[in-house]
Write a protein that holds these residues in place. Structure first.
Motif, PDB file in Angstrom:
ATOM      1  N   PHE A 161       0.799  -1.222   0.000  1.00  0.00           N
ATOM      2  CA  PHE A 161       0.000   0.000   0.000  1.00  0.00           C
ATOM      3  C   PHE A 161       0.837   1.279   0.000  1.00  0.00           C
ATOM      4  CE2 PHE A 161      -2.615  -3.178   2.435  1.00  0.00           C
ATOM      5  CZ  PHE A 161      -3.424  -3.527   1.359  1.00  0.00           C
ATOM      6  N   THR A 162       1.669   1.416  -1.004  1.00  0.00           N
ATOM      7  CA  THR A 162       2.345   2.699  -1.211  1.00  0.00           C
ATOM      8  C   THR A 162       1.302   3.720  -1.656  1.00  0.00           C
ATOM      9  OG1 THR A 162       2.830   2.206  -3.529  1.00  0.00           O
ATOM     10  CG2 THR A 162       4.471   1.540  -1.892  1.00  0.00           C
ATOM     11  N   HIS A 201      -5.328   3.151   4.554  1.00  0.00           N
ATOM     12  CA  HIS A 201      -6.149   2.448   5.543  1.00  0.00           C
ATOM     13  C   HIS A 201      -7.368   1.806   4.888  1.00  0.00           C
ATOM     14  CE1 HIS A 201      -3.496   4.235   8.427  1.00  0.00           C
ATOM     15  NE2 HIS A 201      -3.861   5.450   8.082  1.00  0.00           N
ATOM     16  N   GLN A 202      -8.042   2.545   4.018  1.00  0.00           N
ATOM     17  CA  GLN A 202      -9.198   1.976   3.328  1.00  0.00           C
ATOM     18  C   GLN A 202      -8.771   0.821   2.435  1.00  0.00           C
ATOM     19  OE1 GLN A 202     -12.489   2.960   3.930  1.00  0.00           O
ATOM     20  NE2 GLN A 202     -12.758   0.961   2.928  1.00  0.00           N
ATOM     21  N   ALA A 209      -2.436  -3.993  10.003  1.00  0.00           N
ATOM     22  CA  ALA A 209      -1.975  -2.815   9.261  1.00  0.00           C
ATOM     23  C   ALA A 209      -0.843  -2.212  10.094  1.00  0.00           C
ATOM     24  CB  ALA A 209      -3.112  -1.834   9.045  1.00  0.00           C
ATOM     25  N   GLY A 210      -0.418  -1.009   9.732  1.00  0.00           N
ATOM     26  CA  GLY A 210       0.653  -0.424  10.531  1.00  0.00           C
ATOM     27  C   GLY A 210       1.286   0.767   9.862  1.00  0.00           C
ATOM     28  N   ALA A 211       2.512   1.053  10.269  1.00  0.00           N
ATOM     29  CA  ALA A 211       3.249   2.207   9.771  1.00  0.00           C
ATOM     30  C   ALA A 211       4.710   1.827   9.582  1.00  0.00           C
ATOM     31  CB  ALA A 211       3.134   3.378  10.743  1.00  0.00           C
ATOM     32  N   THR A 212       5.366   2.573   8.689  1.00  0.00           N
ATOM     33  CA  THR A 212       6.764   2.302   8.348  1.00  0.00           C
ATOM     34  C   THR A 212       7.555   3.600   8.322  1.00  0.00           C
ATOM     35  OG1 THR A 212       6.066   0.460   6.919  1.00  0.00           O
ATOM     36  CG2 THR A 212       8.307   1.300   6.609  1.00  0.00           C
ATOM     37  N   ASP A 226       7.827   5.935  -1.665  1.00  0.00           N
ATOM     38  CA  ASP A 226       7.608   4.947  -0.598  1.00  0.00           C
ATOM     39  C   ASP A 226       8.398   3.653  -0.800  1.00  0.00           C
ATOM     40  OD1 ASP A 226       5.808   6.733   0.575  1.00  0.00           O
ATOM     41  OD2 ASP A 226       4.113   5.909  -0.530  1.00  0.00           O
ATOM     42  N   HIS A 227       9.614   3.760  -1.342  1.00  0.00           N
ATOM     43  CA  HIS A 227      10.401   2.551  -1.605  1.00  0.00           C
ATOM     44  C   HIS A 227      11.786   2.556  -0.945  1.00  0.00           C
ATOM     45  CE1 HIS A 227       7.409   1.365  -4.605  1.00  0.00           C
ATOM     46  NE2 HIS A 227       8.015   0.198  -4.665  1.00  0.00           N
TER      47      HIS A 227
END
Length: 203
Positions: free
Chosen positions: A128-129, A134-135, A145-148, A157-158
């Motif tokens: 999910f980049t 969330h949706q 789910a989560g965060a990075t 986002d890579h």
């Protein structure tokens, strides 16, 4: 991992576009954990691309310098990024921290801060980049789910992953309820990841 922080003092510049809750979490951690005394590091400025960003008020309340570089005043992304870069470089940053900064940065800007530019993304990358994470996680039937926290590269986002946090996706979750659960973890892992980078540079 490439690390171009250099020697002390390690100035941290935080970029925001909105409420600045991650910025506040980082700034409060820096104060509470005495980063300046122990690691030679401090948050020196908070910069927003939106003059109305509530995070600017929060930052000022924490005693931080604030500046605005309004993206609407520039004719191109390149012109905006060049002006933003000039302002950031005035603080001689060891780290440039994106904390809800809602702009896609040009490759030249990213190259200029290679090894010094980090971001937090509200998903478990590489999943999910981009937007609406969330949706999309709910729609995909994900159980977690989560965060990075990751290094920023020219590819969205890579960059290399520095830290992650996992939360459950609960029955009946909406994008908003899941976002709130993830955000509480963002406030924990972002300061922790920054401190780890500073300790690595100090060691």
């Amino acid at each position: 991992m490439r690390n171009n922080m250099g020697s002390s003092p390690k100035n941290i510049v935080i970029l925001i576009s909105g409420g600045g809750s991650n910025m506040a979490a980082i700034a409060k951690a820096a104060q509470k954990q005495a980063w300046q005394e122990k690691l030679g590091a401090r948050v020196v400025a908070v910069i927003s691309n939106k003059p109305e960003a509530q995070g600017l008020v929060v930052a000022a309340g924490l005693g931080l310098a604030t500046q605005v570089v309004d993206h609407k005043r520039f004719e191109s992304r390149e012109a905006f990024d060049a002006a933003l870069q000039d302002v950031i470089d005035g603080y001689q940053p060891a780290l440039v921290v994106l904390a809800g900064f809602m702009r896609i940065l040009t490759p030249g800007f990213v190259r200029h801060y290679a090894g010094r530019l980090i971001n937090i993304h509200p998903s478990l990358l590489p999943a999910f980049t981009g937007l609406n994470t969330h949706q999309r996680a709910i729609d995909a039937g994900c159980q977690v789910a989560g965060a990075t926290v990751h290094q920023v590269t020219a590819e969205l986002d890579h960059g290399g992953i520095l830290a992650q946090a996992v939360v459950p996706v609960l029955p009946g979750d909406t994008a908003n309820t899941l976002a709130a659960r993830v955000l509480t973890q963002e406030h924990l892992i972002y300061p922790r990841a920054i401190r780890a980078l500073l300790e690595q540079a100090a060691g």
